[in-house]
Design a protein around this motif. Structure first.
Motif, short mmCIF file in Angstrom:
data_model
loop_
_atom_site.label_atom_id
_atom_site.label_comp_id
_atom_site.label_asym_id
_atom_site.label_seq_id
_atom_site.Cartn_x
_atom_site.Cartn_y
_atom_site.Cartn_z
N ARG A 192 0.81 -1.22 0.00
CA ARG A 192 0.00 0.00 0.00
C ARG A 192 0.84 1.27 0.00
O ARG A 192 1.83 1.37 0.69
N ASN A 201 7.00 9.98 6.09
CA ASN A 201 6.55 10.95 7.08
C ASN A 201 7.33 10.83 8.38
O ASN A 201 7.55 11.80 9.08
N MET B 79 1.86 12.40 10.74
CA MET B 79 0.61 12.23 10.00
C MET B 79 -0.10 10.95 10.43
O MET B 79 0.52 9.91 10.59
N PHE B 81 -3.16 8.48 9.17
CA PHE B 81 -3.93 8.21 7.95
C PHE B 81 -5.28 7.59 8.30
O PHE B 81 -5.44 6.93 9.32
N SER B 83 -6.57 5.04 6.94
CA SER B 83 -6.48 3.57 6.94
C SER B 83 -5.42 3.06 7.91
O SER B 83 -4.93 1.97 7.74
N ALA B 85 -2.48 2.69 8.24
CA ALA B 85 -1.16 2.58 7.59
C ALA B 85 -0.07 2.11 8.54
O ALA B 85 1.08 2.51 8.42
N PHE B 87 2.67 -0.52 9.85
CA PHE B 87 3.49 -1.50 9.14
C PHE B 87 3.14 -2.89 9.67
O PHE B 87 3.38 -3.18 10.85
#
Ligand SMILES: Nc1ncnc2c1ncn2[C@@H]1O[C@H](COP(=O)(O)OP(=O)(O)O)[C@@H](O)[C@H]1O
Ligand SMILES: [Mg+2]
Lengths: 299, 353
Positions: A192, A201, B79, B81, B83, B85, B87
């Motif tokens: 993704r 980031n 940030m 997200f 979803s 995100a 890992f």
């Protein structure tokens, strides 16, 4: 009292429906079981028993002992080497190609074209593939001639030879890398974009993203597809057979023993195949172990 | 001096303008929401602060340093997200520690910070778990901790709750706000949910089609929407067209009924059409003999919404909602009844355009 009896009846009937449901569930598995027994267990078991029988059907270990003769050992070594080289080479090339097409921002049709090509090419093996390569890169092949005429380069003088190990490896690569493309495409789709963005980031460079995030996530697929490519090359027969008679991979030896006129000994052929099964089993075992160790997050 | 400053931002994708004329100053420690419908440019603006998009025109500055052209990994902006995100190949602790590991902090410093973050999000026990073993709400808390672990100058959240169940959404937004207050971090929060924006923000930027409609506190945005868009997007609102009768005294006319507004009608002539808005809760039945803003109506429908009862009335040919608090001793009118409703002059808002 009446209530209790009714409950009893209800329990019985629900038990019966449970049994029926179980039966129905099992019925769905039947075709699979039949398939496995008919096309996997049965041939494998007859192959294994055949390995331990002489030509008149009596038990013997001679076939297994014969596997350790130098010429057969060399064939196993050659098969393993060509499989490793083309699995890794085709794997890397196929992976980079799949990556370029899927994550590289190329137009959609390039991907469709590559997938279609890969679907066809990964199945393009055997005699036609060997002859295609002979016609292209053989002593009088099209490209060989083109290089000689237009550029004045004799590739055979420069050390290239289609009929040695690296020539065979090159030919195998033609069906190896498309298989890699086909297997890695969905895995790369699963990578993704937010993971890259999240890592960036948090300060990661592109290298760090690959090192700590993308490759670890892709690792199980990479490992799995490499083992598949290994098996794909390991079991290839007609390509090697048609291209060269000097490089005897195991499958060519088996062919000789089973269908040859000179060396006819099917039981030795079975033993050779049995040896291949053992090698595949060991590599799959190794794969499973590596997978368990390196991708605990999948469990 | 503002801590985060967006000056004259414009972003185009090819010919399509995603954001334009965006100017915003955010103070240190302020919690600002971008509110607007899907596609209005909220995410694009946020991504320009994070560095994932470069503005076509305009500057982004944090703490008086221009970061417009800095790569995302050179900024110090956290940030979160939509979803999560996270890992998937790393444990919760490894996820939270990732940014610190990249910054080559010592193992002990990383461990200390990770423990601190785990305590902050109340997931002390989950350090060794993998993201797939957590619920959505827990995953988003981990993502928040991961973004905060690097001590960012600004925290960006892009619809962090929209993938969660309604109940968790409400509790987690309170938790996010509490953490933000505790750390005093400057935060930009993107949402399309007006209730969320109203409940969580110091200030709200209402956006529509790539531009800012109105900037203000939740109180201002709700009570004094300046445009028809803000009025319709935030809360339930009755809007209608009215005709100016007397601009000096603020007298308007809707469907034959006279309404007075406390707002100025400067520059409007008698006979001009204006759009007015009235919140449903500002209407009430005219029990006493009030003079101004009493209009005849007919009860059209009555709906229970839990703590409030929403009554639909018709005034002339227009239909309006009126909200009243629910209580067991409420004497409700019947559908079809004729009645009179009223509202204060201050409740009648005159919208721009
Ligand atoms: N990478 C992109 N390329 C082209 N158009 C984009 C891209 N990102 C966003 N857009 C367009 O910009 C507009 C604003 O999008 P976005 O910021 O994602 O809206 P929001 O977050 O408010 O839903 C949309 O019309 C969207 O289609
Ligand atoms: Mg968005």
């Amino acid at each position: 009292m009446a209530q209790a009896t009714q409950n009893q009846i209800r329990a019985n009937s629900s038990q019966r429906s449970l049994v029926i449901r179980n039966l129905v569930a099992w019925a769905g598995v039947v075709p699979f079981l039949v398939f496995v027994i008919l096309f996997l267990f049965w041939p494998a078991s007859s192959l294994i028993t055949g390995s331990f029988q002489n030509q008149s059907g009596a038990f013997t270990l001679q076939n297994i002992i014969d596997l350790f003769t130098p010429s057969i050992m060399n064939a196993y070594m050659l098969s393993i080497q060509i499989s490793i080289v083309t699995a890794i080479g085709g794997g890397i090339f196929g992976f980079m190609l799949a990556y370029a097409v899927i994550q590289g921002g190329l137009p959609r049709w390039v991907r469709t074209a590559l997938t279609t090509f890969s679907g066809v090419a990964s199945n393009f093996a055997g005699v036609p593939l060997a002859f295609a390569f002979i016609a292209t890169l053989g002593h009088t092949g099209f490209l060989t001639a083109l290089f000689a005429d237009k550029l004045g380069i004799d590739i055979y003088n420069l050390g290239f030879n289609l009929y040695n190990f690296w020539g065979l490896a090159l030919t195998y690569m033609y069906f190896q890398f498309p298989l890699m493309v086909l297997i890695m495409a969905p895995a790369l789709d699963g990578l993704r974009e937010e993971w890259r963005e999240a890592s960036e980031n948090l300060g990661a460079s592109s290298y760090q993203y690959w090192r700590y995030v993308a490759l670890p996530i892709l690792w199980p697929s990479l490992l799995g597809s490499t083992i598949l490519l290994f098996g794909n090359a390991f079991g290839a027969y007609a390509t090697a057979y048609a291209l060269t008679r000097t490089l005897n991979v195991v499958t060519v030896l088996i062919g000789d023993q089973i269908s040859g006129n000179v060396l006819f000994n099917p039981n030795l052929g079975y033993a050779l195949a049995f040896g291949m099964i053992v090698i595949m089993a060991v590599s799959i075992g190794l794969y499973t172990w590596l997978q368990r160790r390196t991708a605990r997050w999948l469990q | 001096m503002a801590f985060l400053e967006l000056t004259n931002i414009r972003k185009q994708f090819g010919q399509a303008v995603a954001v334009e004329d965006f100017n915003l100053k955010v103070d240190r420690g302020e919690f600002v929401s971008f509110l607007g419908p899907s596609g209005c440019g909220k995410t694009t603006t946020l991504r320009m602060i994070a560095g994932f998009e470069i503005p076509t025109v305009g500057r982004v500055a944090v703490d008086n340093v221009d970061i417009t052209d800095k790569a995302p990994n050179q900024r110090n902006v956290g940030m979160v997200f939509q979803s999560y995100a996270l890992f998937p190949n790393m444990t919760v602790a490894q996820n939270i520690g990732f940014g610190l590991r990249i910054r080559r902090e010592s193992e002990s410093a990383i461990k200390e910070r990770v423990d601190e973050m785990l305590a902050l999000i109340h997931l002390e026990q989950k350090g060794p778990s993998y993201p797939s073993q957590l619920s959505g709400g827990q995953q988003q808390r981990v993502a928040l901790a991961r973004a905060l672990a690097i001590r960012p100058q600004v925290l960006l959240l892009d619809e962090p709750l929209s993938a969660l169940d309604a109940k968790i959404r409400v509790s987690l937004r309170a938790e996010i706000r509490a953490i933000q207050r505790k750390l005093g971090i400057t935060a930009i929060y993107v949402t399309h949910d007006q209730e969320e924006a109203l409940s969580i923000s110091d200030r709200i930027v209402v956006m529509s089609q790539g531009h800012m409609e109105q900037v203000g506190t939740p109180f201002e945005i709700y009570n004094f929407p300046q445009t028809a868009f803000v009025a319709s997007f935030v809360g339930t609102l009755n809007t209608t067209t009215a005709e100016v009768v007397d601009s000096a005294r603020g007298v308007l006319q809707i469907d034959g009924a006279r309404l007075e507004t406390a707002e100025k009608l400067d520059g409007r002539q008698k006979g001009d059409k204006v759009t007015i808005a009235i919140r449903p809760e500002r209407f009430s039945f005219a029990s006493e003999q009030k003079k101004a803003n009493v209009v005849d109506c007919r009860i059209e429908n009555i709906t229970f919404l839990g703590s409030i009862v929403r009554i639909q009335v018709s005034i002339g040919s227009g239909k309006y909602y009126m909200d009243t608090f629910n209580n067991p001793f409420l004497e409700l009118p019947k559908i079809g009844d004729k009645d009179q409703v009223t509202c204060s002059r201050e409740a009648v808002l005159v919208l721009k355009s």
